[in-house]
Design a protein around this motif. Structure first.
Motif, mmCIF file in Angstrom:
data_model
loop_
_atom_site.group_PDB
_atom_site.id
_atom_site.type_symbol
_atom_site.label_atom_id
_atom_site.label_comp_id
_atom_site.label_asym_id
_atom_site.label_seq_id
_atom_site.Cartn_x
_atom_site.Cartn_y
_atom_site.Cartn_z
ATOM 1 N N GLY A 53 0.868 -2.343 -4.049
ATOM 2 C CA GLY A 53 -0.399 -1.998 -3.438
ATOM 3 C C GLY A 53 -0.245 -1.295 -2.100
ATOM 4 O O GLY A 53 0.845 -1.222 -1.534
ATOM 5 N N PRO A 54 -1.350 -0.781 -1.563
ATOM 6 C CA PRO A 54 -1.303 0.007 -0.334
ATOM 7 C C PRO A 54 -1.392 -0.815 0.949
ATOM 8 O O PRO A 54 -1.327 -0.253 2.036
ATOM 9 C CB PRO A 54 -2.533 0.912 -0.468
ATOM 10 N N ILE A 55 -1.549 -2.136 0.841
ATOM 11 C CA ILE A 55 -1.725 -2.986 2.023
ATOM 12 C C ILE A 55 -0.421 -3.715 2.313
ATOM 13 O O ILE A 55 0.048 -4.522 1.509
ATOM 14 C CB ILE A 55 -2.855 -4.009 1.818
ATOM 15 N N ILE A 56 0.169 -3.450 3.467
ATOM 16 C CA ILE A 56 1.443 -4.044 3.857
ATOM 17 C C ILE A 56 1.310 -4.593 5.270
ATOM 18 O O ILE A 56 0.630 -4.001 6.104
ATOM 19 C CB ILE A 56 2.594 -3.000 3.833
ATOM 20 N N ASP A 57 1.954 -5.712 5.547
ATOM 21 C CA ASP A 57 1.961 -6.283 6.888
ATOM 22 C C ASP A 57 3.379 -6.233 7.430
ATOM 23 O O ASP A 57 4.249 -7.012 7.009
ATOM 24 C CB ASP A 57 1.457 -7.726 6.868
ATOM 25 N N GLY A 61 7.393 -3.377 15.435
ATOM 26 C CA GLY A 61 8.580 -2.559 15.680
ATOM 27 C C GLY A 61 9.279 -2.092 14.437
ATOM 28 O O GLY A 61 10.235 -1.307 14.524
ATOM 29 N N VAL A 62 8.838 -2.529 13.270
ATOM 30 C CA VAL A 62 9.450 -2.116 12.005
ATOM 31 C C VAL A 62 8.605 -1.016 11.378
ATOM 32 O O VAL A 62 7.384 -1.152 11.244
ATOM 33 C CB VAL A 62 9.578 -3.306 11.032
ATOM 34 N N GLN A 93 9.166 -13.495 6.904
ATOM 35 C CA GLN A 93 8.773 -12.617 5.817
ATOM 36 C C GLN A 93 9.987 -11.914 5.224
ATOM 37 O O GLN A 93 10.912 -11.548 5.931
ATOM 38 C CB GLN A 93 7.813 -11.533 6.340
ATOM 39 N N LEU A 94 9.952 -11.730 3.910
ATOM 40 C CA LEU A 94 10.860 -10.822 3.219
ATOM 41 C C LEU A 94 10.021 -9.704 2.638
ATOM 42 O O LEU A 94 9.067 -9.950 1.896
ATOM 43 C CB LEU A 94 11.625 -11.539 2.104
ATOM 44 N N LEU A 95 10.359 -8.464 2.993
ATOM 45 C CA LEU A 95 9.649 -7.303 2.471
ATOM 46 C C LEU A 95 10.598 -6.441 1.665
ATOM 47 O O LEU A 95 11.746 -6.216 2.070
ATOM 48 C CB LEU A 95 9.037 -6.486 3.618
ATOM 49 N N LEU A 115 2.062 -9.921 12.699
ATOM 50 C CA LEU A 115 2.345 -8.786 11.836
ATOM 51 C C LEU A 115 1.318 -7.675 12.045
ATOM 52 O O LEU A 115 0.185 -7.921 12.457
ATOM 53 C CB LEU A 115 2.351 -9.228 10.370
ATOM 54 N N ILE A 116 1.723 -6.460 11.721
ATOM 55 C CA ILE A 116 0.879 -5.288 11.904
ATOM 56 C C ILE A 116 0.404 -4.790 10.541
ATOM 57 O O ILE A 116 1.218 -4.375 9.700
ATOM 58 C CB ILE A 116 1.641 -4.159 12.639
ATOM 59 N N ARG A 117 -0.909 -4.823 10.312
ATOM 60 C CA ARG A 117 -1.461 -4.350 9.042
ATOM 61 C C ARG A 117 -1.266 -2.836 8.917
ATOM 62 O O ARG A 117 -1.614 -2.061 9.802
ATOM 63 C CB ARG A 117 -2.942 -4.727 8.980
ATOM 64 N N THR A 118 -0.684 -2.427 7.782
ATOM 65 C CA THR A 118 -0.369 -1.026 7.527
ATOM 66 C C THR A 118 -0.934 -0.643 6.170
ATOM 67 O O THR A 118 -0.824 -1.417 5.209
ATOM 68 C CB THR A 118 1.161 -0.802 7.528
#
Length: 232
Positions: A53-57, A61-62, A93-95, A115-118
């Motif tokens: 999906g298009p929603i990532i946290d 700095g990453v 978190q593991l992404l 976390l930063i919502r992206t």
């Protein structure tokens, strides 16, 4: 040890019924069902475990890896209580990002609130997403991958190339529909561990597997993970 009867404990990842897709993508009418909605209609808590999906946290700095696509985010506070091995970190978190040929794993011990919502809308692999609603403890054996109904000739063993493809999990038996039994056993009984398998319960077709060396996982080193995509 009888390899066929050896029992592997897994963390089963269970999908939510709702699928969400990038609002900018035009979806064929046949897919427009009540459980397939635009991402703008989703209310997802920061850090919530999900696939695609298009929603990532992202951790502060990453940056989103170039030329790769978001495949999975595991909230370890949700997943690690089901870890009977004690190998997974207890928090953070593991992404996972991939283009199906290669990939990248990012680990951060950031609190979910930091976390930063992206948002990254695209039409490539894992363009649509699903929340990981629950986790559970299950077990599996290689013996379960044989189906007597597949035996047609005297030399057939009944090995089912597709058993295991239906589930998403952490740990357990390696799954790849294009590999023979001996190849599956070689990987499964090696020093490699399944850090993630995204199965057809999420993808509907195809399996993404991410392998990590046991020593690397113990040392929280995620730079050498191996990605493989299997599809008939």
């Amino acid at each position: 040890m009888n390899r066929l009867e050896a029992e592997f404990n897994i963390i089963r990842l269970i999908p939510d019924s709702i699928r969400y897709y990038p609002a900018s993508v035009k979806i064929p009418r046949i897919l427009k069902q009540d459980n397939f909605i635009k991402h703008t209609k989703m209310d997802i808590t920061l850090g919530k475990s999900r696939v695609g999906g298009p929603i990532i946290d992202l951790p502060n700095g990453v940056e989103y890896p170039p030329d790769l696509y978001f495949a999975c985010q595991l909230d370890l506070a949700q997943v690690s209580p089901f870890d009977t091995t004690g190998l997974l970190p207890k928090s953070g978190q593991l992404l996972f990002f991939t283009d199906l040929d290669k990939g990248k794993v990012i680990y951060s011990d950031s609190a979910n609130i930091d976390l930063i919502r992206t948002i990254k809308e695209h039409e490539e692999p894992f363009y649509d997403g699903r929340i990981i609603a629950n986790c559970s403890n299950e077990s599996e054996t290689l013996a379960e991958r044989f189906d007597p109904s597949l035996i047609e000739d005297e030399g057939d063993t009944g090995w089912d190339y597709f058993t295991g493809s239906e589930k998403s999990k952490v740990f357990g038996i390696y799954t790849h529909c294009q590999l023979e039994q001996e190849e599956i056993e070689e990987i499964t009984f090696s020093s490699k561990i399944i850090l993630l398998q995204i199965g057809e319960d999420f993808t509907e077709e195809g399996v993404l597997s991410v392998l990590i060396e046991r020593e690397d996982l113990q040392n929280l080193v995620f730079d050498h993970c191996q990605f493989a995509w299997g599809q008939s």
